[in-house]
Scaffold this motif. Structure first.
Motif, mmCIF file in Angstrom:
data_model
loop_
_atom_site.group_PDB
_atom_site.id
_atom_site.type_symbol
_atom_site.label_atom_id
_atom_site.label_comp_id
_atom_site.label_asym_id
_atom_site.label_seq_id
_atom_site.Cartn_x
_atom_site.Cartn_y
_atom_site.Cartn_z
ATOM 1 N N THR A 1 -3.185 -11.041 -15.106
ATOM 2 C CA THR A 1 -3.301 -10.296 -16.362
ATOM 3 C C THR A 1 -2.048 -10.409 -17.240
ATOM 4 N N ASP B 1 6.629 -11.569 -24.543
ATOM 5 C CA ASP B 1 5.700 -11.054 -25.555
ATOM 6 C C ASP B 1 6.133 -11.415 -26.970
ATOM 7 N N THR C 1 1.045 -12.756 -13.481
ATOM 8 C CA THR C 1 -0.120 -12.328 -12.710
ATOM 9 C C THR C 1 -1.371 -12.783 -13.448
ATOM 10 N N ARG D 1 10.309 -10.915 -14.494
ATOM 11 C CA ARG D 1 8.878 -10.667 -14.594
ATOM 12 C C ARG D 1 8.156 -11.731 -13.782
ATOM 13 N N TRP E 1 2.458 -11.223 -17.740
ATOM 14 C CA TRP E 1 3.775 -10.999 -17.155
ATOM 15 C C TRP E 1 3.946 -9.537 -16.799
ATOM 16 N N LYS E 2 4.336 -9.265 -15.560
ATOM 17 C CA LYS E 2 4.539 -7.893 -15.077
ATOM 18 C C LYS E 2 5.887 -7.783 -14.392
ATOM 19 N N ALA E 3 6.472 -6.588 -14.434
ATOM 20 C CA ALA E 3 7.702 -6.326 -13.676
ATOM 21 C C ALA E 3 7.381 -6.442 -12.203
#
Length: 115
Positions: free
Chosen positions: A107, A43, A105, A102, A109-111
């Motif tokens: 939507t 981010d 996805t 991460r 970057w996700k954990a």
């Protein structure tokens, strides 16, 4: 046949292409960036004042400065300039300083969810 590979968008050397080493070196540089992807930050919004060669950043949706208009991409400083790669769903990256993973996805970057 496409000009680039399906998964990593590595450029192919084309028949009768002059300066084949340029295309080959571009592919190697891109592979060096995305294989074992480690980023300085997720981010990221503002480019560093003195970027380090090879440093990569996962950009936020609305970055500024030299990164403006490149939201959601990976920005890497290579050969004295910024290179932008669009990550695909399923890519995994690690924050170089914390070791946190991460996963990309649809939507962002996700954990990861680990069972």
């Amino acid at each position: 046949m496409s000009d680039t590979s399906a998964n990593l968008s590595l450029p192919f050397i084309q028949p009768s292409q002059a300066q084949k080493h340029v295309t080959h070196n571009e592919a190697i540089a891109r592979l060096d960036l995305v294989a074992q992807l480690a980023v300085v930050a997720f981010d990221a919004v503002t480019p560093p004042a003195a970027p380090v060669e090879g440093a990569a950043y996962a950009l936020a949706s609305a970055p500024q400065g030299a990164w403006a208009g490149r939201g959601g991409t990976i920005a890497a400083f290579q050969n004295g300039g910024w290179v932008f790669i669009t990550p695909r769903a399923g890519w995994i990256a690690v924050a170089a300083d914390t070791g946190r993973l991460r996963v990309m996805t649809a939507t962002g970057w996700k954990a990861p969810v680990l069972d």
